[in-house]
Scaffold this motif. Sequence first.
Motif, PDB file in Angstrom:
ATOM      1  N   ASN A 186       4.622   3.896  30.399  1.00 14.38           N
ATOM      2  CA  ASN A 186       4.380   2.686  29.607  1.00 14.38           C
ATOM      3  C   ASN A 186       3.055   2.761  28.859  1.00 14.38           C
ATOM      4  OD1 ASN A 186       5.079   0.121  28.626  1.00 14.38           O
ATOM      5  ND2 ASN A 186       3.941  -0.907  30.265  1.00 14.38           N
ATOM      6  N   LEU A 187       2.858   3.864  28.132  1.00 19.46           N
ATOM      7  CA  LEU A 187       1.608   4.073  27.403  1.00 19.46           C
ATOM      8  C   LEU A 187       1.666   3.445  26.021  1.00 19.46           C
ATOM      9  CD1 LEU A 187       0.916   7.870  28.133  1.00 19.46           C
ATOM     10  CD2 LEU A 187       0.158   5.872  29.454  1.00 19.46           C
ATOM     11  N   TYR A 188       0.555   2.913  25.607  1.00 19.02           N
ATOM     12  CA  TYR A 188       0.421   2.432  24.233  1.00 19.02           C
ATOM     13  C   TYR A 188       0.458   3.626  23.287  1.00 19.02           C
ATOM     14  CZ  TYR A 188      -2.176   1.195  19.994  1.00 19.02           C
ATOM     15  OH  TYR A 188      -2.589   1.052  18.695  1.00 19.02           O
ATOM     16  N   ARG A 189       1.364   3.587  22.317  1.00 17.96           N
ATOM     17  CA  ARG A 189       1.469   4.648  21.305  1.00 17.96           C
ATOM     18  C   ARG A 189       1.105   4.052  19.948  1.00 17.96           C
ATOM     19  NH1 ARG A 189       3.970   9.488  22.373  1.00 17.96           N
ATOM     20  NH2 ARG A 189       4.412   9.730  20.146  1.00 17.96           N
ATOM     21  N   GLN A 190       0.019   4.521  19.383  1.00 19.57           N
ATOM     22  CA  GLN A 190      -0.459   4.012  18.105  1.00 19.57           C
ATOM     23  C   GLN A 190       0.439   4.456  16.960  1.00 19.57           C
ATOM     24  OE1 GLN A 190      -2.157   6.027  20.164  1.00 19.57           O
ATOM     25  NE2 GLN A 190      -2.444   7.982  19.107  1.00 19.57           N
ATOM     26  N   ASP A 191       0.348   3.765  15.816  1.00 24.67           N
ATOM     27  CA  ASP A 191       1.192   4.115  14.673  1.00 24.67           C
ATOM     28  C   ASP A 191       0.402   4.762  13.541  1.00 24.67           C
ATOM     29  OD1 ASP A 191      -0.218   1.957  13.729  1.00 24.67           O
ATOM     30  OD2 ASP A 191       1.530   0.794  13.102  1.00 24.67           O
ATOM     31  N   TYR A 192      -0.832   5.190  13.832  1.00 20.48           N
ATOM     32  CA  TYR A 192      -1.615   5.941  12.844  1.00 20.48           C
ATOM     33  C   TYR A 192      -2.573   6.862  13.570  1.00 20.48           C
ATOM     34  CZ  TYR A 192      -5.536   2.604  13.528  1.00 20.48           C
ATOM     35  OH  TYR A 192      -6.550   1.843  14.044  1.00 20.48           O
ATOM     36  N   CYS A 193      -3.016   7.894  12.863  1.00 25.07           N
ATOM     37  CA  CYS A 193      -3.790   8.957  13.500  1.00 25.07           C
ATOM     38  C   CYS A 193      -5.080   8.426  14.117  1.00 25.07           C
ATOM     39  CB  CYS A 193      -4.095  10.051  12.482  1.00 25.07           C
ATOM     40  SG  CYS A 193      -5.093  11.400  13.147  1.00 25.07           S
ATOM     41  N   GLY A 194      -5.865   7.696  13.315  1.00 22.97           N
ATOM     42  CA  GLY A 194      -7.123   7.204  13.865  1.00 22.97           C
ATOM     43  C   GLY A 194      -7.992   6.509  12.838  1.00 22.97           C
ATOM     44  N   CYS A 195      -8.293   7.196  11.736  1.00 24.28           N
ATOM     45  CA  CYS A 195      -9.158   6.593  10.727  1.00 24.28           C
ATOM     46  C   CYS A 195      -8.370   5.564   9.918  1.00 24.28           C
ATOM     47  CB  CYS A 195      -9.762   7.653   9.810  1.00 24.28           C
ATOM     48  SG  CYS A 195      -8.584   8.403   8.655  1.00 24.28           S
ATOM     49  N   LEU A 196      -9.080   4.633   9.318  1.00 19.46           N
ATOM     50  CA  LEU A 196      -8.420   3.576   8.550  1.00 19.46           C
ATOM     51  C   LEU A 196      -7.688   4.123   7.336  1.00 19.46           C
ATOM     52  CD1 LEU A 196     -11.032   0.685   8.752  1.00 19.46           C
ATOM     53  CD2 LEU A 196      -8.917   0.953  10.046  1.00 19.46           C
ATOM     54  N   TYR A 197      -8.105   5.299   6.862  1.00 18.45           N
ATOM     55  CA  TYR A 197      -7.421   5.909   5.718  1.00 18.45           C
ATOM     56  C   TYR A 197      -5.987   6.310   6.069  1.00 18.45           C
ATOM     57  CZ  TYR A 197     -12.364   6.353   4.589  1.00 18.45           C
ATOM     58  OH  TYR A 197     -13.691   6.098   4.396  1.00 18.45           O
TER      59      TYR A 197
END
Length: 202
Positions: A186-197
């Motif tokens: 049940n890990l949080y999976r982000q929808d972008y690499c990291g930087c705001l770009y």
Amino acid sequence: MKENYQKKMEAVVDALLPGDKPRLLLQSCCGPCSSYVLEALTPYFRVTVLYYNPNIQPREEYDRRLRTQRQIIAALPTPTSVDILECDYDGETYDAAVRGLENEPEGGARCTVCFRLRLEETAKRASALGYDWFCTTLTVSPHKDAERLNRIGAAMGEKYGVPFLPSDFKKREGYKRSIILSKEYNLYRQDYCGCLYSKPNK
């Protein structure tokens, strides 16, 4: 001919002496990516995760990913315990490093600078703390250029005197395994690499 970094890593592992578990410093971008990588490496290395990601924006996102990193380290059954080195948030370092590259396409020159920033810090710390190897989870992603990452890692290893463990963790179904483990724990999976770009609809 393209290098097969998975086979190169397997050759390193095969050459280890029986019972020998060298110390490895693993730069991790996030908990989900590290899940499979830790599963793959801990039978052969004593791993410490280095959470150094000045590219992750905003600060709240950085902290959320750090909590997820701690979560998988605590939950994942590994042959030997995994330690973590947590770095303070340092977004200003990333912003300074990529200044002038803001409009580069995702995967372009800005990403190369980001890779170098994180891998150089990992090599520097590995050397200072006496690790035998260093590596990164970044090659597990199908969106990351393993050739570029391995080339930068090898250069940083030569600069700081610690060998970089070649890898392409997306091989052997590594990325798919990381998705399975993320669901299992049940890990949080982000929808972008990291930087705001890199963030959709930023």
